[in-house]
Design a protein around this motif. Structure first.
Motif, PDB file in Angstrom:
ATOM      1  N   CYS A 196       0.851  -1.197   0.000  1.00  0.00           N
ATOM      2  CA  CYS A 196       0.000   0.000   0.000  1.00  0.00           C
ATOM      3  C   CYS A 196       0.885   1.245   0.000  1.00  0.00           C
ATOM      4  N   SER A 237      -1.651  -1.365  -4.127  1.00  0.00           N
ATOM      5  CA  SER A 237      -2.892  -0.676  -3.778  1.00  0.00           C
ATOM      6  C   SER A 237      -2.621   0.807  -3.555  1.00  0.00           C
ATOM      7  N   GLU A 241      -9.046   0.393  -3.192  1.00  0.00           N
ATOM      8  CA  GLU A 241      -8.784   1.444  -2.202  1.00  0.00           C
ATOM      9  C   GLU A 241      -8.910   2.825  -2.829  1.00  0.00           C
ATOM     10  N   THR A 290      -5.774   1.053   6.416  1.00  0.00           N
ATOM     11  CA  THR A 290      -5.036  -0.046   5.787  1.00  0.00           C
ATOM     12  C   THR A 290      -5.663  -1.400   6.104  1.00  0.00           C
TER      13      THR A 290
END
Length: 218
Positions: A10, A44, A81, A90
């Protein structure tokens, strides 16, 4: 029998760099030494609601991630996301990935700076951190100069939480970052070899991050 795993990276990814891709490759090697077979690596990009300075709009960041990993047989982009109406924690991203891959263990891949922030309740409220580490392992790839500060930060966590954080001590020092790329673009410097060539071309064509074309001699 080896267990299946999915790696998740992420972040702002504004833009994605070769280091992001290298971290995923290194994390796959490390996780597979732990008895897993890595099925996929997931990029993401963070939601626009994160409001980080110099955060390119999500459609640009998604596109750059897609073209960066087009040569990879196992890394893909998940736009869930980024496409939500507002910023999501998260742990929600991990739970989304787990729902899509119910037979696999998830591993959140991160650098030492992110892992060190786990002990800061202003960054990770206790509920968020507990829910995150209940849902996933974290794989941390620190540079050699970050080892001690990381160890000190993680001491503040509970033993159960520390058990969910795996550290790969073999990652090489590398100082490529999205912020450095943005700075170079503003200064009119080359970012070639810091991010995949198709991403360089996209940044230039869309004039992102203050890019200004200038004549270069061969």
């Amino acid at each position: 029998k080896d267990k299946n795993a999915v790696l998740v990276l992420c972040g702002s990814l504004s833009p994605i760099t070769n280091l992001h891709l290298l971290i995923l490759e290194a994390a796959r090697d490390f996780v597979e030494t732990q008895g897993y077979v890595v099925q996929a690596g997931v990029l993401s990009p963070v939601n626009d609601g994160y409001k980080k300075p110099e955060l390119a709009e999500c459609h640009h960041r998604i596109k750059m991630c897609e073209i960066a990993c087009q040569s990879s047989s196992w890394i893909r982009v998940d736009a869930w996301e980024a496409s939500q109406p507002s910023h999501v924690p998260t742990y929600s991203v991990i739970e989304h990935v787990k729902a899509s891959n119910p037979e696999a263990e998830t591993f959140l891949v991160c650098g030492a700076d992110m892992a060190a922030s786990f002990s800061n309740p202003n960054v990770w409220p206790p509920y968020n951190l507990r829910r995150l580490l209940d849902a996933t392992f974290a794989v941390v790839l620190p540079r050699p100069d970050q080892e001690k500060s990381l160890k000190d930060s993680l001491e503040a966590l509970s033993a159960d939480q520390r058990a969910r954080i795996l550290i790969d001590h073999g990652f090489p020092a590398c100082d490529i970052s999205s912020s450095r790329i943005r700075s170079y673009l503003k200064e009119g410097r080359s970012i070639k070899y810091m991010t995949p060539d198709p991403v360089v071309e996209y940044v230039e064509s869309e004039k992102l991050f203050g890019f200004q074309s200038r004549e270069r001699h061969p």
